[in-house]
Design an enzyme around this catalytic site. Sequence first.
Site, short mmCIF file in Angstrom:
data_model
loop_
_atom_site.label_atom_id
_atom_site.label_comp_id
_atom_site.label_asym_id
_atom_site.label_seq_id
_atom_site.Cartn_x
_atom_site.Cartn_y
_atom_site.Cartn_z
N GLU A 139 -6.88 -88.90 -8.95
CA GLU A 139 -5.55 -89.36 -9.31
C GLU A 139 -4.47 -89.14 -8.26
O GLU A 139 -3.44 -89.78 -8.32
CB GLU A 139 -5.10 -88.81 -10.66
CG GLU A 139 -5.60 -87.43 -10.99
CD GLU A 139 -5.03 -86.95 -12.31
OE1 GLU A 139 -5.00 -87.73 -13.26
OE2 GLU A 139 -4.59 -85.78 -12.35
N HIS A 150 18.59 -73.99 -24.90
CA HIS A 150 17.59 -73.08 -24.31
C HIS A 150 18.23 -72.34 -23.14
O HIS A 150 18.21 -72.85 -22.01
CB HIS A 150 16.38 -73.87 -23.82
CG HIS A 150 15.57 -74.47 -24.92
ND1 HIS A 150 14.50 -73.82 -25.48
CD2 HIS A 150 15.70 -75.64 -25.58
CE1 HIS A 150 13.99 -74.58 -26.44
NE2 HIS A 150 14.70 -75.68 -26.52
N ASP A 152 7.03 -76.63 -12.67
CA ASP A 152 7.23 -76.20 -11.28
C ASP A 152 8.68 -76.41 -10.84
O ASP A 152 9.19 -75.66 -10.00
CB ASP A 152 6.29 -76.95 -10.34
CG ASP A 152 4.91 -76.30 -10.33
OD1 ASP A 152 4.85 -75.06 -10.37
OD2 ASP A 152 3.91 -77.03 -10.31
N GLU A 168 12.24 -81.00 -40.74
CA GLU A 168 11.11 -81.24 -39.82
C GLU A 168 9.79 -80.86 -40.49
O GLU A 168 8.77 -81.48 -40.26
CB GLU A 168 11.31 -80.41 -38.54
CG GLU A 168 10.21 -80.60 -37.52
CD GLU A 168 10.40 -79.78 -36.24
OE1 GLU A 168 11.37 -79.00 -36.16
OE2 GLU A 168 9.58 -79.93 -35.32
N ILE A 222 5.14 -71.89 -6.57
CA ILE A 222 5.74 -70.65 -6.04
C ILE A 222 5.75 -70.72 -4.51
O ILE A 222 6.71 -70.30 -3.86
CB ILE A 222 4.95 -69.40 -6.49
CG1 ILE A 222 4.69 -69.40 -8.00
CG2 ILE A 222 5.63 -68.11 -6.06
CD1 ILE A 222 5.90 -69.20 -8.85
N CYS A 245 16.69 -72.11 -29.90
CA CYS A 245 16.50 -73.44 -30.48
C CYS A 245 15.84 -73.33 -31.85
O CYS A 245 16.49 -73.00 -32.82
CB CYS A 245 15.71 -74.33 -29.52
SG CYS A 245 15.92 -76.06 -29.93
N GLU A 273 17.16 -70.09 -21.44
CA GLU A 273 16.18 -69.73 -20.40
C GLU A 273 16.21 -70.70 -19.23
O GLU A 273 15.81 -70.36 -18.12
CB GLU A 273 14.76 -69.64 -20.99
CG GLU A 273 14.17 -70.91 -21.57
CD GLU A 273 14.47 -71.11 -23.06
OE1 GLU A 273 15.51 -70.60 -23.54
OE2 GLU A 273 13.67 -71.80 -23.73
N GLY A 315 -3.80 -74.50 -10.44
CA GLY A 315 -3.16 -73.25 -10.88
C GLY A 315 -3.08 -72.21 -9.77
O GLY A 315 -3.12 -71.01 -10.02
N1 GLN Z 1 11.70 -78.63 -33.45
C1 GLN Z 1 13.08 -78.33 -33.38
C2 GLN Z 1 13.94 -79.57 -33.13
O1 GLN Z 1 13.44 -80.59 -32.73
C3 GLN Z 1 13.33 -77.28 -32.31
C4 GLN Z 1 13.09 -77.77 -30.94
C5 GLN Z 1 12.99 -76.66 -29.92
O2 GLN Z 1 12.80 -75.50 -30.25
N2 GLN Z 1 13.08 -77.03 -28.66
O3 GLN Z 1 15.12 -79.54 -33.32
#
Ligand code: GLN
Length: 547
Positions: free
Chosen positions: A151, A515, A72, A410, A20, A386, A517, A15
């Site tokens: 490892e 996502h 990373d 789910e 970085i 998501c 991000e 860590g």
């Molecule tokens: N668990 C949800 C799915 O599999 C959302 C997955 C997530 O947020 N990456 O669709």
Amino acid sequence: MQTRFIFITGGVISGLGKGIVTSSIGKMLQFRGFKVSACKIDPYINFDAGTLRPTEHGEVWVTEDGGEIDQDLGHYERFLDIKIPKSHNITTGQVYNEVIMKERAGKYLGQTVQPIPHVTDEIKRRIKENAKASGADFFLVEIGGTVGDYENILFLEAARQMKLEKNPVLYVHVAYLPIPKSLGEMKTKAVQHSVRELGNFGIQPDFIIGRSDTYLDEVRRRKIALFCNVNEEDVISDPEIENIYKLPLIFEQEKFGDKILAKFNMQPVKPQNEKWVEFIEKVDSIKEEVKVGIVGKYFDIGKFQLPDSYISVIEAIKHAAWHNNRKPSISWIDSKIFEKKTENLKVLENFNGIIVPGGFGKTGVEGKIAAIKYVREGGIPFLGLCLGLQLAVIEFARNVCGLEGANTAEIVPDTPFPVIDLLPEQKEILKKSNYGATMRLGGQTVKIKPNTLAYKLYNCGEVVERFRHRYEINPEYVEILEKHGFVFSGMTPDNRIMQIGELPNHPFFIGSQFHPEFTSRALRPNPLFNGFIQACLQKTFNNNLLS
Ligand code: GLN
């Protein structure tokens, strides 16, 4: 130009921020006009990071080509603004798998297949092949774990052989210098031991990066140089900094970039880093805050929590906040508090906007749904990522469309209204309990509907964003959701899967099945995050972004 290799190892503790450091070395070389790429070696047996617990290992990064890999690589992409393919994450599992498959296929007939040379050859083959495919002038290889771990021995051995075979190679060792409170002094002994350990594998570092709370002083520098057999000027400071994106500039102060070139017998190059300097200066000068709450699921690891499990979300918020001249103040809100007491929902008023990030499983889900209802009704800017979108759909189905008990299959497989259900192709996969790398993964095209918030933010009709999910908005419920005012503003080009949902009569309420991000970069915030932060500011001022 022949590819030059730079290996980055870590010593004393894990860590340390080797990722970085690796990204910052890459950035300095980019400043000098070189093409850079990077790969990460993870010594665990898992084939990839997809099945790892994020609270233990940090977030899973998703590449455009559908890899679920170490976080990373996210830093590499964010710093270097390049796309890194999944092959750039090498694990022990992949290497052994390949060697065993080859052995079974008779590729080593007659030979005793051994860690050295067969496993090390496979490691080197992967590194070289990745470097060649990337066409990089400099290829950075970060070896995960800490020198001294069992490892990563074979990876260190492969790194050693690379130099022996006359490839142009440098070794950079990042090691920690503690400042024990009782002594109040920075201690170098642990660094010395870790360099000695590295020496046991036949590797003499070219540079030692001293990771500590502060800059190294001359005394420490001299001591490390003497005991670790490096030049004093090749001991580089890596102090604690508030803004990780500053590290390339801190390294530049020590002329680290040119020192690297010199070791490869290359001439110094003036770094073209004006844009980066401007970016850092701007961030440093920002005074005003934007307050973002992340309503998520948090596990404690002993006495500590691991916000690394949402690292890309945090970085994406930072990029967008800085872009809008705001300092991000990010708070973690454990959604379970809303399940215990509904009055707790009032804390959401303290924020300019709320994000519900991705997730799996049922923990804290009802709390997140309660939070979404609160921000939907209260006009607080909302961004769902998501699972965040899926829960926004559930909340809307229950409380606006009147589908009581609506849920995701789910969590409640026999829900009367499965508004979120398995993607059809996932049904067979799960029947076989085939969990590794089988989600809908990686970059997929999203078609964006004109005259929607999504269109306004992306300013185009088609984008590629990165996905990682098994469940989707059940097509059977799209009509009823839309009839009540939910707008699906992004879908697959064949209109089959809904990929963005939004509410027009709200200051800012949007969620994506992907996502966003993962495509946010230091100097290029993702449009959804950017819009979210702008809405957060508008809410403070006039509460009406869309008018
Ligand atoms: N668990 C949800 C799915 O599999 C959302 C997955 C997530 O947020 N990456 O669709």
